[in-house]
Design an enzyme around this catalytic site. Structure first.
Site, PDB file in Angstrom:
ATOM      1  N   SER A 115       0.829  -1.204   0.000  1.00  9.98           N
ATOM      2  CA  SER A 115       0.000   0.000   0.000  1.00  9.98           C
ATOM      3  C   SER A 115       0.864   1.254   0.000  1.00  9.98           C
ATOM      4  CB  SER A 115      -0.909   0.024   1.223  1.00  9.98           C
ATOM      5  OG  SER A 115      -1.851  -1.016   1.159  1.00  9.98           O
TER       6      SER A 115
ATOM      7  N   ALA B   9       2.271  -5.399  12.553  1.00  9.02           N
ATOM      8  CA  ALA B   9       1.918  -3.983  12.631  1.00  9.02           C
ATOM      9  C   ALA B   9       3.124  -3.265  12.056  1.00  9.02           C
ATOM     10  CB  ALA B   9       1.653  -3.545  14.057  1.00  9.02           C
TER      11      ALA B   9
ATOM     12  N   ASN C 111      -6.916   0.307   0.083  1.00 12.64           N
ATOM     13  CA  ASN C 111      -6.726  -0.273   1.407  1.00 12.64           C
ATOM     14  C   ASN C 111      -7.649   0.453   2.373  1.00 12.64           C
ATOM     15  OD1 ASN C 111      -5.918  -0.989   3.955  1.00 12.64           O
ATOM     16  ND2 ASN C 111      -3.727  -0.926   3.510  1.00 12.64           N
TER      17      ASN C 111
ATOM     18  N   CYS D 189      -6.430  -1.658   6.655  1.00  9.22           N
ATOM     19  CA  CYS D 189      -5.256  -1.893   7.487  1.00  9.22           C
ATOM     20  C   CYS D 189      -5.639  -1.580   8.927  1.00  9.22           C
ATOM     21  CB  CYS D 189      -4.100  -0.998   7.052  1.00  9.22           C
ATOM     22  SG  CYS D 189      -2.749  -1.018   8.226  1.00  9.22           S
TER      23      CYS D 189
ATOM     24  N   LYS E 105     -10.724  -3.031  -0.736  1.00  5.86           N
ATOM     25  CA  LYS E 105     -10.311  -4.112   0.167  1.00  5.86           C
ATOM     26  C   LYS E 105     -10.906  -3.882   1.539  1.00  5.86           C
ATOM     27  CE  LYS E 105      -6.328  -6.723   1.780  1.00  5.86           C
ATOM     28  NZ  LYS E 105      -4.866  -6.882   1.647  1.00  5.86           N
TER      29      LYS E 105
ATOM     30  N   THR F 181      -6.259  -8.134   7.449  1.00  6.43           N
ATOM     31  CA  THR F 181      -5.993  -8.836   8.708  1.00  6.43           C
ATOM     32  C   THR F 181      -7.022  -8.502   9.795  1.00  6.43           C
ATOM     33  OG1 THR F 181      -4.501  -7.037   9.257  1.00  6.43           O
ATOM     34  CG2 THR F 181      -3.519  -8.991   8.297  1.00  6.43           C
TER      35      THR F 181
ATOM     36  N   GLY G 106      -6.922 -14.484   2.774  1.00  4.93           N
ATOM     37  CA  GLY G 106      -6.868 -14.763   4.202  1.00  4.93           C
ATOM     38  C   GLY G 106      -6.553 -16.214   4.471  1.00  4.93           C
ATOM     39  N   GLY G 107      -5.291 -16.511   4.708  1.00  3.82           N
ATOM     40  CA  GLY G 107      -4.934 -17.852   5.125  1.00  3.82           C
ATOM     41  C   GLY G 107      -4.831 -18.878   4.022  1.00  3.82           C
TER      42      GLY G 107
ATOM     43  N   THR H 243       0.618 -14.429   3.635  1.00  3.29           N
ATOM     44  CA  THR H 243       1.423 -15.074   4.661  1.00  3.29           C
ATOM     45  C   THR H 243       2.050 -16.393   4.207  1.00  3.29           C
ATOM     46  OG1 THR H 243       0.055 -14.026   6.332  1.00  3.29           O
ATOM     47  CG2 THR H 243       1.327 -15.938   7.034  1.00  3.29           C
TER      48      THR H 243
HETATM   49  C1  LIG Z   1       3.519  -8.238   6.711  1.00  2.00           C
HETATM   50  C2  LIG Z   1       2.201  -7.905   6.120  1.00  2.00           C
HETATM   51  C3  LIG Z   1       2.010  -6.655   5.540  1.00  2.00           C
HETATM   52  C4  LIG Z   1       0.794  -6.308   4.986  1.00  2.00           C
HETATM   53  N1  LIG Z   1       0.632  -5.089   4.406  1.00  2.00           N
HETATM   54  C5  LIG Z   1      -0.544  -4.775   3.794  1.00  2.00           C
HETATM   55  C6  LIG Z   1      -0.702  -3.562   3.106  1.00  2.00           C
HETATM   56  O1  LIG Z   1       0.201  -2.750   3.010  1.00  2.00           O
HETATM   57  N2  LIG Z   1      -1.897  -3.313   2.519  1.00  2.00           N
HETATM   58  C7  LIG Z   1      -2.937  -4.189   2.565  1.00  2.00           C
HETATM   59  O2  LIG Z   1      -3.984  -3.919   2.003  1.00  2.00           O
HETATM   60  N3  LIG Z   1      -2.812  -5.372   3.204  1.00  2.00           N
HETATM   61  C8  LIG Z   1      -1.636  -5.675   3.820  1.00  2.00           C
HETATM   62  N4  LIG Z   1      -1.499  -6.890   4.458  1.00  2.00           N
HETATM   63  C9  LIG Z   1      -2.634  -7.802   4.498  1.00  2.00           C
HETATM   64  C10 LIG Z   1      -2.550  -8.853   3.393  1.00  2.00           C
HETATM   65  O3  LIG Z   1      -2.610  -8.260   2.132  1.00  2.00           O
HETATM   66  C11 LIG Z   1      -3.709  -9.850   3.520  1.00  2.00           C
HETATM   67  O4  LIG Z   1      -4.933  -9.161   3.391  1.00  2.00           O
HETATM   68  C12 LIG Z   1      -3.703 -10.570   4.853  1.00  2.00           C
HETATM   69  O5  LIG Z   1      -2.383 -10.846   5.261  1.00  2.00           O
HETATM   70  C13 LIG Z   1      -4.485 -11.885   4.808  1.00  2.00           C
HETATM   71  O6  LIG Z   1      -3.978 -12.748   3.841  1.00  2.00           O
HETATM   72  P1  LIG Z   1      -2.903 -13.914   4.184  1.00  2.00           P
HETATM   73  O7  LIG Z   1      -3.468 -14.698   5.325  1.00  2.00           O
HETATM   74  O8  LIG Z   1      -2.794 -14.712   2.909  1.00  2.00           O
HETATM   75  O9  LIG Z   1      -1.657 -13.236   4.549  1.00  2.00           O
HETATM   76  C14 LIG Z   1      -0.270  -7.234   5.016  1.00  2.00           C
HETATM   77  C15 LIG Z   1      -0.084  -8.488   5.585  1.00  2.00           C
HETATM   78  C16 LIG Z   1       1.131  -8.836   6.141  1.00  2.00           C
HETATM   79  C17 LIG Z   1       1.296 -10.178   6.749  1.00  2.00           C
END
Ligand SMILES: Cc1cc2nc3c(=O)[nH]c(=O)nc-3n(C[C@H](O)[C@H](O)[C@H](O)COP(=O)(O)O)c2cc1C
Ligand SMILES: Cc1cc2nc3c(=O)[nH]c(=O)nc-3n(C[C@H](O)[C@H](O)[C@H](O)COP(=O)(O)OP(=O)(O)OC[C@H]3O[C@@H](n4cnc5c(N)ncnc54)[C@H](O)[C@@H]3O)c2cc1C
Ligand SMILES: Cc1cc2nc3c(=O)[nH]c(=O)nc-3n(C[C@H](O)[C@H](O)[C@H](O)COP(=O)(O)OP(=O)(O)OC[C@H]3O[C@@H](n4cnc5c(N)ncnc54)[C@H](O)[C@@H]3O)c2cc1C
Ligand SMILES: Cc1cc2nc3c(=O)[nH]c(=O)nc-3n(C[C@H](O)[C@H](O)[C@H](O)COP(=O)(O)O)c2cc1C
Ligand code: FES
Ligand code: FES
Lengths: 269, 308, 308, 269
Positions: C51, C75, C130, C133, C168, C196, C246-247, C269
């Site tokens: 983002s 965070a 976004n 967040c 999102k 998240t 998500g996951g 992740t």
């Molecule tokens: C380290 C990290 C940084 C993230 N930074 C952003 C971000 O900048 N913008 C955003 O929309 N989502 C961000 N997310 C959220 C992810 O895009 C995603 O929505 C969330 O991690 C769930 O998916 P996952 O379980 O596959 O990770 C971040 C997630 C992680 C773990």
């Protein structure tokens, strides 16, 4: 939840079908344990494993279902190739005795399903085993080939009662049990069937001071011992049971008298 | 086996004296007096019953409970015999050695109050308001996501009973603090956080949601960090005891909640994996921790993570 | 290794053509053109950037990312070089073989629009807003928990750019459908669900929250059932493509989301445990599934769990 | 995150302290891997393991920290008994060569920390190893006992440079390296130190067509390869690195020139 394919079906009688499937966890289950069977879109119900993969030639485990309502009807109509979900095996299991002892196995109708793997086990271990099977009528007989094979091999002593006398002795299996117990000495009695029947067996066993192991039923939801729908006194049928010893049942006032409905209220057995 | 009593573990929540800060969570085995007694004897510092409403309810058809990768999903649908039948179970728990908290739900503030009143009359030491069950339309979190309704329910119940009233909150909210505030302003004596998180799982082979109700509530390990955050946020702002709940299965988890601000903790899903011994094990673990760290009482560490 | 192309996997989201339905989630490696290109080459059907806002931001001090039992807490605090510097990275991705989606945040609707405009000018094929967040005050979910603000942001951005706009959404809401509705009514071309879940963890030995920001967002396995539920709920009511997130770490997870109603999926992740191969592995697994089940295209199974 | 107690500390020089701790995962780390060290309430920073439990007599692993800012200051002032958090070990590791080859190890200042377990390993495996250590001044020397012990046992050939000539040869370690490489044949060059220094070593290695393995630094947040703050060309320092080969670095334009700040913007090295 594992999704498994029905690999074969076998009609035990017009109302009862056995469904075979391949599943690793069920393969290593113990006699008397049950699984939760999901019939997609219909329901999920507890069924005892009527055969256990590791003890069967083709490696399949099975459940044997008697049609009593919607879920059992749907399951009973399933054919080879259809998918069911399986959770488990759950619960405790029958404890076998040393081979010097003699065992009495008393099955009532579909209750025989949970006793089949036990009988397999007892004969494998060389325990002298008498099996009493009670059904309503000749057409309700079940596990006929498996039982007659064991019987003809001399593995078990099989006695059958029908209420209408169309096969074996006429009468209730509890009456036969009473006779048998009075005339022979058994180290242990195993039983599964309608609770009223088992309560009678329990009474007879108590009179003769023979320990019994009975497989009981209550409403099962979680099957992992947390939801509280299967409670019977201080026990959970899904986790502390489904097999209970006479020692345990002696102090359970509801045994043979009350069960609880889906809303948790008591109803007479 | 009854756990030994320990001065370090003794605590108090809204006037209820606990021998240790663990409680049985609502909906876990709390359907009959026999099971509640067995749980108390296994070491729980207090027991909460299954949520009870005015009328009997059968709940949803199976599947109602299903294990997922990191926890448990359930949509049991609040089966219960209704408070008038359940009052029997409450009465037969007279003399229980630990506080008995009856969980209550309703489809209106009046219903909550009526159920709570019957529960207290029958002998409940406290009531916990289920403002948070995520899968029954019109009850639970349909009430509990709305601060105004929370406030009404709590007020009615407070008027109806003279025992402590706990408000059990839902994490399915954009701001749990707002919900907690509404409950506290209306007179809640303690907050329980959290109930399950709305969730679901779909089987890919059959392309069907597994739970009969399709959507249910997620509990267990998966939700622990969410629950800790809720407790932390509530403690930061509000001045009532908080009972932490969500994914606790070890003393370490319990201590994490206590440091976040919980005065006591509830344990649910972990009973499946650890058995009823979990209460004793968690309590003993908390005690060793306190001893090792040189604390004289569990009360000294409540909310400690907020300092510094 | 570039994955083979497959007709079965080809799909479309809001006009973007994807060779397969997997995308890199925002905030995962999407900080530089080099990494975005490497991810595309590893098999992602589309890539979403970290983002980006109007001004450069350093984010929070460490610890910013920490593994918990069933997932990841972060965070990071939206560190980014600001859109004017980032436009450089976007421009150098000209000719990228997969769609480039730039994730955008702002502290006001105007900021969102300005950043989006610069991104599109520099070459973004779409922008993802976004609105979710969970750990930056005034941006992300502080905007995205409020349907009115969502609506304003989406409208402004739609006015400012002529490329597809994804909204999102955050799961930290009492009703995600309300948020989705606001976005769609304001003109969003697709919804991404979910970001998240607000969560935290406290170390018991030091009695301190581990993240420097104390509260962060939970991702990974723990949130999958929550995310599936969100996609399911959105699909039930809304008529725009949904991107599930998500996951997700296996083809099975991806299929679960697609059956729930997702037209495409994002993976974040799981890159930690499975590496950048995860996109290819998931895509190949979806293809085998489609083949085995006799489907000609992934489009045929989108939302299939809602039938019957 | 594992919380470990500092079991012992050792001041390497006025600005550098080694902290020892017991941790199973670090014990089985490989030379060149790093950990994330949490200083509760302060920060979490990447530090290479300067010793690895399985290779040390007391089983302790260690990190060696040079004070450069807030976190390193806090860590450097930690005493035995204090608690730190450890994540990892992370990243790849130095690849050793067969014992017939000869290795050159070039360390600049605190960069020596990541080379110490490598030197342990090389000497253990019987590889003929020359170690060049460059520091500013005599008072900046570090790992003195460990190095002189290895040197006196004949395990390594140790040469030291100081910029002010207060110890060993006067000058830059890169100059010494150039001399050594021109006069002797090495199969491999390992290096860790300021990036400008390593860039020079890389150049020299390229000229002499000797493969090099260099340990690089970038901003580390997640350490597990997802946050994107440590990127260097198409690589992640935390996951694809921190050790890079000359093959890899040849095409990375930013190497030796640019790094990225906390906000991701490029700044000159
Ligand atoms: C380290 C990290 C940084 C993230 N930074 C952003 C971000 O900048 N913008 C955003 O929309 N989502 C961000 N997310 C959220 C992810 O895009 C995603 O929505 C969330 O991690 C769930 O998916 P996952 O379980 O596959 O990770 C971040 C997630 C992680 C773990
Ligand atoms: C441990 C255990 C093992 C069992 N093993 C077998 C077996 O091997 N073969 C077999 O045919 N039957 C077995 N049963 C009984 C079987 O589960 C029920 O017959 C079945 O659930 C009925 O479902 P239905 O929808 O067809 O009938 P319904 O019309 O829904 O119900 C008929 C009756 O079945 C019982 N029942 C319904 N749902 C449940 C439930 N979730 N849990 C427990 N009882 C329920 C109730 O007494 C109910 O009144 C077992 C039950 C238990 C508890
Ligand atoms: C893989 C790796 C291994 C390292 N090994 C060692 C070691 O063994 N011993 C040692 O003393 N130092 C090591 N460092 C450097 C060490 O991490 C920094 O010196 C430390 O982070 C500075 O923190 P500070 O708060 O004291 O300084 P600050 O004042 O915060 O920063 C000073 C400089 O340190 C660097 N830095 C700060 N935070 C980070 C971070 N999170 N990641 C990377 N760099 C950062 C930046 O270049 C910054 O400009 C290593 C770095 C990396 C990337
Ligand atoms: C099967 C099951 C039934 C539940 N029933 C109730 C209930 O009736 N009332 C209630 O307030 N919470 C109920 N809950 C929620 C739990 O009390 C608890 O808040 C939640 O499960 C999180 O804690 P845990 O992770 O320790 O299980 C139930 C949970 C489960 C798993
Ligand atoms: S079925 Fe849930 S406790 Fe037994
Ligand atoms: S530090 Fe996060 S990707 Fe390397």
């Amino acid at each position: 939840m594992r999704i498994v394919e029905v690999k074969a079906v076998k009609d035990e009688n017009p109302n009862v079908r056995t469904l075979f499937f391949a599943d690793d966890l069920c393969s290593s289950a113990k006699a008397g344990q049950f699984v939760m069977v999901w019939i997609p879109g219909v329901d999920e119900i507890p069924l005892t494993l009527s055969s256990i993969g590791s003890q069967s030639m083709d490696g399949f485990s099975s459940v044997t279902v008697a049609e009593v309502g919607e879920a059992t009807r749907a399951l009973k109509s399933m054919e080879t190739g259809e998918l069911i979900g399986v959770r488990g095996p759950f619960g405790n299991h029958f404890e076998t005795i040393s081979r010097s002892g003699r065992a009495l196995v008393v099955g009532g109708g579909i209750g025989m399903a949970s006793l089949m793997p036990l009988i397999d086990r007892l004969t494998m271990e060389g325990v002298e085993t008498t099996v009493l099977l009670g059904v309503k009528s000749r057409r309700d007989l079940l596990f006929t080939e498996r039982l007659s094979e064991l019987s003809s091999r001399g593995g078990i002593n099989l006695l059958v009662t029908t209420e209408d006398g169309t096969y074996g002795a006429k009468g209730l299996v509890t009456e036969l049990a009473e006779n048998v117990i009075s005339s022979e000495r058994f180290e242990i009695i195993y039983s599964c069937g309608p609770e009223a029947m088992m309560h009678k067996i329990f009474k007879i066993a108590e009179e003769h001071r023979i320990p019994a192991q009975l497989s009981l039923e209550r409403i099962i939801r979680c099957a992992i011992g947390i939801c509280g729908s299967c409670v019977l006194g201080p026990y959970r049928v899904c986790k502390d049971g489904p097999i209970f010893t006479s020692d345990q049942l002696r102090t359970v006032r509801d045994f043979g008298k009350f069960k609880r409905g889906f809303d948790g209220r008591k109803t007479p057995i | 086996m009854q756990p030994r009593r320990s001065r370090r573990l003794t605590t108090e929540v809204a006037g209820l004296k606990l021998q240790n800060p663990t409680m049985l969570a609502s909906g876990i085995l709390g359907t009959t007096s026999d099971m509640l007694r067995r749980t108390a004897q296994s070491g729980a510092g207090a027991v909460v019953t299954k949520s009870v409403g005015l009328e009997p309810r059968e709940g949803y058809p199976n599947p109602t409970v299903i294990e997922v990768e990191c926890g448990l999903l359930n949509a049991v649908g609040l089966p219960n015999p209704g408070i008038h039948s359940f009052a029997e179970e409450i009465r037969s728990l007279e003399g229980l050695e630990v506080p008995l908290i009856v969980s209550v739900y309703g489809f209106s503030p009046e219903e909550y109050a009526e159920v709570a009143a019957v529960a207290v009359q029958a002998g409940a030491d406290a009531v916990e308001l289920n403002l948070s069950c995520p899968h029954v339309k019109g009850a639970g979190s349909d009430v509990g996501r709305n601060p105004k309704l929370i406030s009404e329910v709590v007020k009615r119940v407070k008027d109806a009973v003279d025992k402590p009233v706990f408000a059990k909150l839902t994490p399915n909210a954009s701001d749990i603090v707002e919900l907690g505030e509404a409950a506290v302003e209306a007179g809640a004596d303690a907050l329980t956080a959290i109930n399950t998180v709305r969730a679901m799982t779909i089987d890919v082979e059959t392309a069907r949601p597994i739970l009969a109700n399709k959507i249910g509530g997620l509990s267990g390990r998966a939700i622990k960090p969410i629950a800790v955050r809720c407790v932390y946020e509530l403690y930061r702002v509000l001045d009532v005891p908080i009972i932490g709940c969500g994914g606790i299965s070890s003393w370490r988890d319990a201590v994490e909640f206590i440091l976040a601000g919980a005065s006591a903790v509830q344990i649910g899903t972990a009973v499946a994996s650890k058995g009823l011994d979990v209460f004793r094990l968690v309590a003993e673990g908390i005690e060793s921790y306190l001893e090792r760290k040189g604390y004289g009482s569990v009360k000294e560490i409540v909310g400690l993570s907020h300092r510094g």
